[in-house]
Design a protein around this motif. Structure first.
Motif, mmCIF file in Angstrom:
data_model
loop_
_atom_site.group_PDB
_atom_site.id
_atom_site.type_symbol
_atom_site.label_atom_id
_atom_site.label_comp_id
_atom_site.label_asym_id
_atom_site.label_seq_id
_atom_site.Cartn_x
_atom_site.Cartn_y
_atom_site.Cartn_z
ATOM 1 N N GLN A 92 43.054 -46.500 15.652
ATOM 2 C CA GLN A 92 43.762 -45.224 15.667
ATOM 3 C C GLN A 92 45.262 -45.417 15.436
ATOM 4 O O GLN A 92 45.906 -44.641 14.723
ATOM 5 C CB GLN A 92 43.511 -44.491 16.996
ATOM 6 C CG GLN A 92 42.072 -44.044 17.195
ATOM 7 C CD GLN A 92 41.574 -43.174 16.045
ATOM 8 O OE1 GLN A 92 42.282 -42.283 15.568
ATOM 9 N NE2 GLN A 92 40.360 -43.442 15.592
ATOM 10 N N HIS A 93 45.826 -46.476 16.012
ATOM 11 C CA HIS A 93 47.241 -46.787 15.765
ATOM 12 C C HIS A 93 47.462 -47.187 14.308
ATOM 13 O O HIS A 93 48.492 -46.842 13.711
ATOM 14 C CB HIS A 93 47.695 -47.925 16.688
ATOM 15 C CG HIS A 93 47.758 -47.544 18.121
ATOM 16 N ND1 HIS A 93 47.879 -48.469 19.148
ATOM 17 C CD2 HIS A 93 47.706 -46.322 18.729
ATOM 18 C CE1 HIS A 93 47.909 -47.841 20.298
ATOM 19 N NE2 HIS A 93 47.797 -46.538 20.073
ATOM 20 N N LEU A 99 51.273 -43.852 6.018
ATOM 21 C CA LEU A 99 52.029 -42.675 5.571
ATOM 22 C C LEU A 99 51.143 -41.755 4.741
ATOM 23 O O LEU A 99 50.301 -42.223 3.974
ATOM 24 C CB LEU A 99 53.238 -43.123 4.751
ATOM 25 C CG LEU A 99 54.229 -44.039 5.466
ATOM 26 C CD1 LEU A 99 55.317 -44.480 4.491
ATOM 27 C CD2 LEU A 99 54.845 -43.328 6.669
ATOM 28 N N ARG A 100 51.360 -40.460 4.883
ATOM 29 C CA ARG A 100 50.559 -39.480 4.151
ATOM 30 C C ARG A 100 51.420 -38.584 3.264
ATOM 31 O O ARG A 100 51.058 -37.457 2.951
ATOM 32 C CB ARG A 100 49.749 -38.634 5.144
ATOM 33 C CG ARG A 100 48.609 -39.427 5.791
ATOM 34 C CD ARG A 100 48.011 -38.721 6.988
ATOM 35 N NE ARG A 100 46.817 -39.391 7.467
ATOM 36 C CZ ARG A 100 46.802 -40.494 8.197
ATOM 37 N NH1 ARG A 100 47.945 -41.081 8.513
ATOM 38 N NH2 ARG A 100 45.669 -41.040 8.601
ATOM 39 N N TYR A 114 47.878 -54.955 12.802
ATOM 40 C CA TYR A 114 46.668 -54.497 13.495
ATOM 41 C C TYR A 114 45.918 -55.667 14.138
ATOM 42 O O TYR A 114 45.560 -55.609 15.320
ATOM 43 C CB TYR A 114 45.760 -53.758 12.505
ATOM 44 C CG TYR A 114 44.342 -53.583 13.000
ATOM 45 C CD1 TYR A 114 44.044 -52.681 14.020
ATOM 46 C CD2 TYR A 114 43.298 -54.336 12.462
ATOM 47 C CE1 TYR A 114 42.753 -52.534 14.497
ATOM 48 C CE2 TYR A 114 42.006 -54.195 12.930
ATOM 49 C CZ TYR A 114 41.731 -53.293 13.941
ATOM 50 O OH TYR A 114 40.451 -53.156 14.415
ATOM 51 N N THR A 115 45.674 -56.717 13.369
ATOM 52 C CA THR A 115 44.914 -57.842 13.916
ATOM 53 C C THR A 115 45.702 -58.577 14.996
ATOM 54 O O THR A 115 45.116 -59.100 15.953
ATOM 55 C CB THR A 115 44.500 -58.823 12.807
ATOM 56 O OG1 THR A 115 45.653 -59.218 12.052
ATOM 57 C CG2 THR A 115 43.491 -58.191 11.870
ATOM 58 N N SER A 129 51.570 -54.619 20.496
ATOM 59 C CA SER A 129 51.808 -53.253 19.985
ATOM 60 C C SER A 129 52.775 -53.231 18.802
ATOM 61 O O SER A 129 53.687 -52.411 18.738
ATOM 62 C CB SER A 129 52.350 -52.353 21.114
ATOM 63 O OG SER A 129 51.433 -52.279 22.177
ATOM 64 N N SER A 130 52.551 -54.133 17.844
ATOM 65 C CA SER A 130 53.456 -54.212 16.696
ATOM 66 C C SER A 130 53.289 -53.027 15.751
ATOM 67 O O SER A 130 54.200 -52.710 14.991
ATOM 68 C CB SER A 130 53.231 -55.521 15.934
ATOM 69 O OG SER A 130 51.900 -55.618 15.458
ATOM 70 N N LEU A 131 52.146 -52.342 15.788
ATOM 71 C CA LEU A 131 51.977 -51.139 14.974
ATOM 72 C C LEU A 131 52.811 -49.983 15.516
ATOM 73 O O LEU A 131 53.379 -49.195 14.754
ATOM 74 C CB LEU A 131 50.500 -50.730 14.929
ATOM 75 C CG LEU A 131 49.598 -51.506 13.975
ATOM 76 C CD1 LEU A 131 48.142 -51.160 14.237
ATOM 77 C CD2 LEU A 131 49.956 -51.218 12.516
ATOM 78 N N LEU A 132 52.890 -49.895 16.829
ATOM 79 C CA LEU A 132 53.652 -48.801 17.446
ATOM 80 C C LEU A 132 55.147 -49.082 17.440
ATOM 81 O O LEU A 132 55.957 -48.173 17.281
ATOM 82 C CB LEU A 132 53.173 -48.593 18.890
ATOM 83 C CG LEU A 132 51.762 -48.052 19.083
ATOM 84 C CD1 LEU A 132 51.423 -47.988 20.564
ATOM 85 C CD2 LEU A 132 51.627 -46.676 18.449
ATOM 86 N N ARG A 133 55.510 -50.379 17.618
ATOM 87 C CA ARG A 133 56.925 -50.739 17.729
ATOM 88 C C ARG A 133 57.229 -51.921 16.813
ATOM 89 O O ARG A 133 57.481 -53.041 17.274
ATOM 90 C CB ARG A 133 57.252 -51.082 19.181
ATOM 91 C CG ARG A 133 57.006 -49.933 20.161
ATOM 92 C CD ARG A 133 57.478 -50.277 21.562
ATOM 93 N NE ARG A 133 56.732 -51.384 22.134
ATOM 94 C CZ ARG A 133 55.584 -51.255 22.780
ATOM 95 N NH1 ARG A 133 55.046 -50.062 22.924
ATOM 96 N NH2 ARG A 133 54.966 -52.301 23.278
ATOM 97 N N PRO A 134 57.229 -51.692 15.512
ATOM 98 C CA PRO A 134 57.417 -52.807 14.567
ATOM 99 C C PRO A 134 58.778 -53.484 14.661
ATOM 100 O O PRO A 134 58.916 -54.640 14.249
ATOM 101 C CB PRO A 134 57.237 -52.136 13.197
ATOM 102 C CG PRO A 134 57.488 -50.691 13.432
ATOM 103 C CD PRO A 134 57.017 -50.414 14.820
ATOM 104 N N ASP A 135 59.787 -52.798 15.206
ATOM 105 C CA ASP A 135 61.119 -53.387 15.299
ATOM 106 C C ASP A 135 61.381 -54.033 16.655
ATOM 107 O O ASP A 135 62.455 -54.606 16.873
ATOM 108 C CB ASP A 135 62.192 -52.319 15.036
ATOM 109 C CG ASP A 135 62.099 -51.765 13.622
ATOM 110 O OD1 ASP A 135 61.750 -52.545 12.720
ATOM 111 O OD2 ASP A 135 62.357 -50.562 13.441
#
Length: 379
Positions: A92-93, A99-100, A114-115, A129-135
Protein backbone atom coordinates in the motif's frame (compact mmCIF):
# COMPACT_ATOMS: atom_id res chain seq x y z
CA UNK A 1 31.50 -12.96 -25.43
CA UNK A 2 33.00 -14.72 -28.42
CA UNK A 3 32.74 -18.53 -28.42
CA UNK A 4 30.63 -18.58 -25.28
CA UNK A 5 28.73 -21.50 -26.80
CA UNK A 6 31.75 -23.74 -26.12
CA UNK A 7 31.76 -25.78 -22.89
CA UNK A 8 34.79 -24.15 -21.26
CA UNK A 9 37.12 -21.16 -21.56
CA UNK A 10 40.45 -20.86 -19.76
CA UNK A 11 41.25 -17.37 -18.44
CA UNK A 12 43.48 -15.74 -15.85
CA UNK A 13 42.32 -13.53 -13.00
CA UNK A 14 43.99 -10.20 -12.17
CA UNK A 15 46.11 -11.85 -9.45
CA UNK A 16 47.16 -14.73 -11.75
CA UNK A 17 44.64 -17.26 -10.44
CA UNK A 18 43.80 -19.74 -13.18
CA UNK A 19 40.14 -19.46 -14.08
CA UNK A 20 37.69 -21.58 -16.07
CA UNK A 21 34.56 -19.93 -17.44
CA UNK A 22 31.77 -22.35 -18.37
CA UNK A 23 28.12 -22.34 -19.48
CA UNK A 24 27.88 -26.13 -19.80
CA UNK A 25 25.08 -27.55 -17.58
CA UNK A 26 27.02 -30.77 -16.87
CA UNK A 27 30.01 -28.79 -15.63
CA UNK A 28 27.85 -26.55 -13.45
CA UNK A 29 26.04 -29.53 -11.92
CA UNK A 30 29.37 -31.22 -11.22
CA UNK A 31 30.76 -28.21 -9.35
CA UNK A 32 27.61 -27.22 -7.43
CA UNK A 33 26.23 -30.67 -6.67
CA UNK A 34 27.92 -33.89 -7.81
CA UNK A 35 31.44 -32.95 -6.64
CA UNK A 36 30.28 -30.30 -4.18
CA UNK A 37 32.97 -31.17 -1.62
CA UNK A 38 35.76 -30.59 -4.18
CA UNK A 39 35.00 -26.84 -4.22
CA UNK A 40 34.50 -23.87 -1.93
CA UNK A 41 33.62 -20.20 -2.27
CA UNK A 42 37.25 -19.48 -1.57
CA UNK A 43 39.35 -16.44 -0.80
CA UNK A 44 38.05 -14.18 -3.61
CA UNK A 45 34.53 -13.94 -2.18
CA UNK A 46 35.65 -13.83 1.45
CA UNK A 47 38.02 -10.98 0.57
CA UNK A 48 35.28 -9.10 -1.26
CA UNK A 49 32.84 -9.17 1.67
CA UNK A 50 35.35 -9.21 4.55
CA UNK A 51 34.53 -5.75 5.89
CA UNK A 52 30.75 -6.20 5.74
CA UNK A 53 29.75 -9.84 6.26
CA UNK A 54 32.79 -11.65 7.63
CA UNK A 55 30.72 -14.20 9.58
CA UNK A 56 27.81 -14.53 7.15
CA UNK A 57 26.47 -17.70 5.52
CA UNK A 58 27.10 -15.94 2.19
CA UNK A 59 30.88 -16.26 2.56
CA UNK A 60 31.26 -19.33 4.80
CA UNK A 61 32.83 -22.61 3.65
CA UNK A 62 33.12 -26.16 4.96
CA UNK A 63 32.05 -26.83 8.58
CA UNK A 64 31.53 -23.09 9.12
CA UNK A 65 28.97 -23.05 6.29
CA UNK A 66 27.26 -26.18 7.63
CA UNK A 67 26.97 -24.53 11.04
CA UNK A 68 25.63 -21.31 9.49
CA UNK A 69 23.00 -23.19 7.52
CA UNK A 70 21.92 -25.13 10.59
CA UNK A 71 21.86 -21.83 12.47
CA UNK A 72 19.44 -20.26 9.96
CA UNK A 73 17.22 -23.17 9.03
CA UNK A 74 14.89 -23.21 12.09
CA UNK A 75 14.11 -19.52 11.51
CA UNK A 76 12.75 -20.13 8.00
CA UNK A 77 9.44 -21.52 9.22
CA UNK A 78 7.19 -21.38 6.14
CA UNK A 79 4.08 -20.68 8.17
CA UNK A 80 5.78 -17.51 9.42
CA UNK A 81 7.79 -16.50 6.33
CA UNK A 82 4.68 -16.98 4.18
CA UNK A 83 2.60 -14.49 6.17
CA UNK A 84 1.33 -11.96 3.60
CA UNK A 85 0.11 -9.29 6.02
CA UNK A 86 3.46 -7.50 6.20
CA UNK A 87 3.78 -7.57 2.40
CA UNK A 88 0.31 -6.08 1.95
CA UNK A 89 1.04 -3.29 4.44
CA UNK A 90 4.10 -2.14 2.49
CA UNK A 91 2.49 -2.71 -0.92
CA UNK A 92 0.00 0.00 0.00
CA UNK A 93 2.90 2.37 0.72
CA UNK A 94 4.43 1.41 -2.62
CA UNK A 95 1.21 2.20 -4.48
CA UNK A 96 0.90 5.53 -2.65
CA UNK A 97 4.44 6.44 -3.77
CA UNK A 98 3.60 5.99 -7.47
CA UNK A 99 2.81 9.35 -9.02
CA UNK A 100 -0.46 9.61 -10.92
CA UNK A 101 0.10 12.90 -12.73
CA UNK A 102 1.46 11.30 -15.90
CA UNK A 103 5.10 12.08 -15.08
CA UNK A 104 7.92 9.57 -15.48
CA UNK A 105 9.16 7.74 -12.40
CA UNK A 106 11.84 5.19 -11.61
CA UNK A 107 10.10 2.00 -10.50
CA UNK A 108 13.45 0.32 -9.82
CA UNK A 109 14.19 2.81 -7.05
CA UNK A 110 10.72 2.35 -5.53
CA UNK A 111 11.09 -1.44 -5.62
CA UNK A 112 14.42 -1.18 -3.79
CA UNK A 113 12.79 0.92 -1.11
CA UNK A 114 9.81 -1.44 -0.90
CA UNK A 115 11.95 -4.54 -0.44
CA UNK A 116 14.16 -2.74 2.09
CA UNK A 117 11.06 -1.77 4.09
CA UNK A 118 9.64 -5.30 3.97
CA UNK A 119 12.94 -6.98 4.79
CA UNK A 120 13.72 -4.76 7.78
CA UNK A 121 10.16 -5.15 9.09
CA UNK A 122 10.33 -8.95 8.80
CA UNK A 123 13.83 -9.20 10.25
CA UNK A 124 13.76 -6.60 13.02
CA UNK A 125 10.05 -6.00 13.66
CA UNK A 126 10.62 -2.38 12.66
CA UNK A 127 10.77 -1.04 9.10
CA UNK A 128 13.12 1.72 7.93
CA UNK A 129 10.04 3.14 6.11
CA UNK A 130 12.08 4.45 3.18
CA UNK A 131 8.95 4.67 1.00
CA UNK A 132 7.26 7.01 3.46
CA UNK A 133 10.38 9.01 4.37
CA UNK A 134 12.88 8.78 1.51
CA UNK A 135 14.91 11.74 2.80
CA UNK A 136 15.19 10.42 6.35
CA UNK A 137 17.32 7.55 7.65
CA UNK A 138 15.72 5.07 5.24
CA UNK A 139 17.15 7.03 2.33
CA UNK A 140 20.58 7.04 3.94
CA UNK A 141 20.40 3.28 4.42
CA UNK A 142 19.45 2.56 0.80
CA UNK A 143 22.42 4.66 -0.37
CA UNK A 144 24.72 2.86 2.06
CA UNK A 145 23.53 -0.50 0.72
CA UNK A 146 24.38 0.56 -2.83
CA UNK A 147 27.81 1.79 -1.77
CA UNK A 148 28.82 -1.42 0.01
CA UNK A 149 27.70 -3.57 -2.91
CA UNK A 150 29.91 -1.56 -5.23
CA UNK A 151 32.70 -1.95 -2.68
CA UNK A 152 32.33 -5.75 -2.68
CA UNK A 153 32.32 -5.87 -6.50
CA UNK A 154 35.41 -3.67 -6.63
CA UNK A 155 37.28 -5.76 -4.08
CA UNK A 156 36.44 -8.96 -5.95
CA UNK A 157 37.80 -7.57 -9.21
CA UNK A 158 40.93 -6.17 -7.56
CA UNK A 159 41.79 -9.52 -5.97
CA UNK A 160 44.92 -9.39 -3.79
CA UNK A 161 45.28 -5.69 -4.59
CA UNK A 162 41.98 -4.84 -2.87
CA UNK A 163 43.52 -3.73 0.43
CA UNK A 164 45.82 -1.32 -1.41
CA UNK A 165 42.98 0.75 -2.88
CA UNK A 166 41.50 3.28 -0.43
CA UNK A 167 37.71 3.66 -0.57
CA UNK A 168 36.85 5.75 2.51
CA UNK A 169 33.30 6.68 1.45
CA UNK A 170 32.36 3.03 0.95
CA UNK A 171 33.77 2.07 4.34
CA UNK A 172 31.74 4.84 5.98
CA UNK A 173 28.69 3.17 4.44
CA UNK A 174 29.79 -0.14 5.97
CA UNK A 175 29.82 1.58 9.36
CA UNK A 176 26.33 3.03 8.75
CA UNK A 177 24.96 -0.46 8.10
CA UNK A 178 26.83 -2.02 11.03
CA UNK A 179 25.57 0.68 13.41
CA UNK A 180 22.00 0.05 12.27
CA UNK A 181 22.33 -3.73 12.64
CA UNK A 182 24.12 -3.44 15.99
CA UNK A 183 21.32 -1.37 17.52
CA UNK A 184 18.76 -4.04 16.67
CA UNK A 185 21.01 -6.92 17.70
CA UNK A 186 21.60 -5.29 21.09
CA UNK A 187 17.86 -4.95 21.60
CA UNK A 188 17.24 -8.59 20.59
CA UNK A 189 19.86 -9.88 23.02
CA UNK A 190 18.44 -7.76 25.84
CA UNK A 191 14.92 -8.99 25.10
CA UNK A 192 16.14 -12.56 24.95
CA UNK A 193 17.84 -12.32 28.33
CA UNK A 194 14.83 -10.62 29.92
CA UNK A 195 12.45 -13.21 28.44
CA UNK A 196 14.64 -16.08 29.64
CA UNK A 197 14.55 -14.66 33.14
CA UNK A 198 10.74 -14.60 32.93
CA UNK A 199 10.66 -18.08 31.44
CA UNK A 200 9.17 -16.88 28.12
CA UNK A 201 10.27 -16.16 24.54
CA UNK A 202 11.23 -12.84 22.99
CA UNK A 203 8.56 -13.10 20.34
CA UNK A 204 5.85 -13.05 22.99
CA UNK A 205 6.58 -9.39 23.76
CA UNK A 206 5.35 -8.22 20.39
CA UNK A 207 2.90 -10.97 19.55
CA UNK A 208 4.43 -11.40 16.08
CA UNK A 209 7.20 -13.36 14.43
CA UNK A 210 10.51 -11.48 14.23
CA UNK A 211 13.35 -13.18 12.40
CA UNK A 212 16.08 -11.56 14.51
CA UNK A 213 14.55 -12.84 17.74
CA UNK A 214 14.52 -16.37 16.33
CA UNK A 215 18.27 -16.16 15.60
CA UNK A 216 18.94 -14.67 19.04
CA UNK A 217 17.58 -17.90 20.57
CA UNK A 218 20.66 -19.67 19.23
CA UNK A 219 23.49 -17.26 20.11
CA UNK A 220 24.17 -14.03 21.95
CA UNK A 221 27.34 -13.30 19.99
CA UNK A 222 26.53 -9.83 18.65
CA UNK A 223 29.04 -9.94 15.77
CA UNK A 224 27.80 -13.32 14.53
CA UNK A 225 24.18 -12.14 14.74
CA UNK A 226 24.97 -8.90 12.92
CA UNK A 227 26.80 -10.57 10.05
CA UNK A 228 24.26 -13.37 9.65
CA UNK A 229 21.40 -10.87 9.62
CA UNK A 230 23.29 -8.71 7.15
CA UNK A 231 23.69 -11.62 4.74
CA UNK A 232 19.97 -12.38 4.80
CA UNK A 233 19.12 -8.69 4.48
CA UNK A 234 21.14 -8.19 1.29
CA UNK A 235 19.99 -11.49 -0.20
CA UNK A 236 16.32 -10.71 0.42
CA UNK A 237 16.32 -7.03 -0.51
CA UNK A 238 18.21 -6.89 -3.77
CA UNK A 239 17.05 -10.09 -5.43
CA UNK A 240 13.35 -9.31 -5.06
CA UNK A 241 13.72 -5.68 -6.12
CA UNK A 242 15.71 -6.66 -9.20
CA UNK A 243 13.15 -9.28 -10.21
CA UNK A 244 10.25 -6.81 -9.85
CA UNK A 245 12.10 -4.18 -11.90
CA UNK A 246 12.90 -6.64 -14.68
CA UNK A 247 9.37 -8.04 -14.72
CA UNK A 248 7.75 -4.62 -15.18
CA UNK A 249 10.39 -3.66 -17.74
CA UNK A 250 9.35 -6.69 -19.81
CA UNK A 251 5.60 -6.41 -19.29
CA UNK A 252 5.65 -2.78 -20.45
CA UNK A 253 6.85 -4.10 -23.81
CA UNK A 254 4.69 -7.22 -23.98
CA UNK A 255 0.99 -6.22 -24.07
CA UNK A 256 -0.21 -9.77 -24.74
CA UNK A 257 1.59 -11.12 -21.65
CA UNK A 258 0.26 -8.19 -19.60
CA UNK A 259 -3.30 -8.88 -20.74
CA UNK A 260 -3.09 -12.60 -19.98
CA UNK A 261 -1.50 -11.95 -16.60
CA UNK A 262 -4.30 -9.52 -15.72
CA UNK A 263 -6.84 -12.20 -16.62
CA UNK A 264 -5.00 -14.65 -14.35
CA UNK A 265 -5.07 -12.22 -11.44
CA UNK A 266 -8.73 -11.24 -12.11
CA UNK A 267 -9.67 -14.81 -11.17
CA UNK A 268 -9.25 -13.71 -7.55
CA UNK A 269 -12.23 -11.40 -7.91
CA UNK A 270 -10.42 -8.41 -6.43
CA UNK A 271 -9.76 -9.96 -3.02
CA UNK A 272 -6.38 -10.47 -1.39
CA UNK A 273 -4.97 -13.95 -2.17
CA UNK A 274 -3.69 -16.53 0.25
CA UNK A 275 -0.21 -17.94 -0.20
CA UNK A 276 -1.65 -21.11 -1.71
CA UNK A 277 -3.76 -19.11 -4.16
CA UNK A 278 -0.67 -17.19 -5.24
CA UNK A 279 1.04 -20.47 -6.02
CA UNK A 280 -1.90 -21.42 -8.24
CA UNK A 281 -1.43 -18.39 -10.51
CA UNK A 282 0.40 -20.46 -13.13
CA UNK A 283 0.90 -17.77 -15.73
CA UNK A 284 2.41 -15.48 -13.10
CA UNK A 285 4.90 -18.25 -12.37
CA UNK A 286 5.68 -18.57 -16.09
CA UNK A 287 6.30 -14.82 -16.35
CA UNK A 288 8.57 -14.83 -13.32
CA UNK A 289 10.61 -17.76 -14.64
CA UNK A 290 10.92 -16.21 -18.08
CA UNK A 291 12.03 -12.92 -16.53
CA UNK A 292 14.59 -14.80 -14.42
CA UNK A 293 15.83 -16.55 -17.57
CA UNK A 294 16.30 -13.41 -19.68
CA UNK A 295 17.41 -11.11 -16.88
CA UNK A 296 19.10 -13.24 -14.20
CA UNK A 297 19.27 -11.60 -10.79
CA UNK A 298 22.66 -13.23 -10.30
CA UNK A 299 24.48 -13.19 -13.63
CA UNK A 300 26.93 -15.79 -12.48
CA UNK A 301 28.85 -17.27 -9.60
CA UNK A 302 32.05 -19.16 -9.01
CA UNK A 303 33.82 -21.75 -6.92
CA UNK A 304 37.47 -22.53 -6.12
CA UNK A 305 38.79 -26.10 -6.31
CA UNK A 306 40.04 -27.39 -2.96
CA UNK A 307 41.95 -30.24 -4.62
CA UNK A 308 42.78 -31.57 -8.06
CA UNK A 309 39.53 -32.69 -9.68
CA UNK A 310 37.85 -32.89 -13.10
CA UNK A 311 35.01 -31.38 -15.10
CA UNK A 312 33.03 -33.65 -17.47
CA UNK A 313 33.36 -31.38 -20.51
CA UNK A 314 35.96 -29.02 -21.92
CA UNK A 315 38.84 -31.35 -22.73
CA UNK A 316 40.02 -33.02 -25.95
CA UNK A 317 39.98 -31.68 -29.53
CA UNK A 318 36.18 -31.35 -29.55
CA UNK A 319 36.04 -30.15 -25.92
CA UNK A 320 33.60 -32.94 -25.06
CA UNK A 321 36.01 -34.90 -22.85
CA UNK A 322 36.90 -34.46 -19.20
CA UNK A 323 39.31 -31.70 -18.24
CA UNK A 324 41.64 -31.44 -15.25
CA UNK A 325 40.93 -28.72 -12.72
CA UNK A 326 43.93 -28.22 -10.46
CA UNK A 327 43.71 -27.15 -6.84
CA UNK A 328 43.07 -23.39 -6.35
CA UNK A 329 41.59 -22.98 -9.85
CA UNK A 330 38.54 -20.70 -9.94
CA UNK A 331 35.59 -22.08 -11.93
CA UNK A 332 33.04 -19.43 -12.92
CA UNK A 333 29.57 -19.81 -14.45
CA UNK A 334 27.75 -17.25 -16.55
CA UNK A 335 24.00 -17.80 -16.05
CA UNK A 336 23.07 -14.99 -18.43
CA UNK A 337 24.88 -16.69 -21.32
CA UNK A 338 23.62 -20.14 -20.32
CA UNK A 339 20.00 -18.96 -20.45
CA UNK A 340 20.42 -17.61 -23.99
CA UNK A 341 21.91 -20.74 -25.56
CA UNK A 342 19.82 -21.51 -28.64
CA UNK A 343 20.84 -25.17 -28.61
CA UNK A 344 19.13 -25.44 -25.20
CA UNK A 345 16.25 -22.96 -25.50
CA UNK A 346 15.51 -22.86 -29.24
CA UNK A 347 15.88 -20.17 -31.87
CA UNK A 348 13.64 -17.84 -29.84
CA UNK A 349 15.95 -18.02 -26.81
CA UNK A 350 16.26 -14.23 -26.72
CA UNK A 351 12.48 -13.67 -26.85
CA UNK A 352 10.17 -13.26 -23.86
CA UNK A 353 7.81 -16.23 -24.19
CA UNK A 354 6.29 -17.31 -20.84
CA UNK A 355 4.38 -20.14 -22.53
CA UNK A 356 7.62 -22.11 -22.90
CA UNK A 357 7.34 -22.92 -19.17
CA UNK A 358 4.13 -24.90 -19.61
CA UNK A 359 6.24 -27.95 -20.47
CA UNK A 360 9.63 -26.93 -19.08
CA UNK A 361 10.97 -29.03 -16.23
CA UNK A 362 13.58 -28.14 -13.62
CA UNK A 363 17.09 -28.73 -14.93
CA UNK A 364 20.64 -27.42 -14.77
CA UNK A 365 19.93 -25.41 -17.92
CA UNK A 366 18.05 -22.85 -15.80
CA UNK A 367 19.61 -21.53 -12.60
CA UNK A 368 18.14 -18.83 -10.41
CA UNK A 369 20.87 -18.50 -7.78
CA UNK A 370 22.83 -21.70 -8.29
CA UNK A 371 22.00 -25.19 -7.16
CA UNK A 372 23.07 -28.12 -5.04
CA UNK A 373 23.47 -28.03 -1.25
CA UNK A 374 24.12 -24.26 -1.21
CA UNK A 375 20.83 -23.41 -2.95
CA UNK A 376 18.90 -20.56 -1.28
CA UNK A 377 17.83 -21.56 2.23
CA UNK A 378 14.68 -19.44 2.08
CA UNK A 379 13.59 -20.51 -1.35
Amino acid sequence: MENMDLPLRRLYHIDSIEKFLTIEPDNIQTVLATNFKDYELGTPRRRAFASLLANSILVADGPEWENSRAFHKPSFNRSQVGDLATLEFHVQHLLDAILRDGSTLDLAELFLRYTADVTTDFMFGESISSLLRPDAFGGEMTKACRDVQLLAESRFRLGTFADWVPQPAAYRSVRTIHDYMDSHVKRAIQQRRASRQRGGEATEETGRYIFMNELAKQTEDSIVLRDQLGGIFFAGRDTTATLLSSLFFVLAREPFAWKRLREDVDSLGGRKPTLEELKQLKYLGFCLNETFRLYPIVHGTNRVATKDTVLPKGGGPDEQSTVLVTKATLVAFNFAALHLRKDLWGDDAEDFRPERWEDEKASWEFLLFGGGPRNGIGR
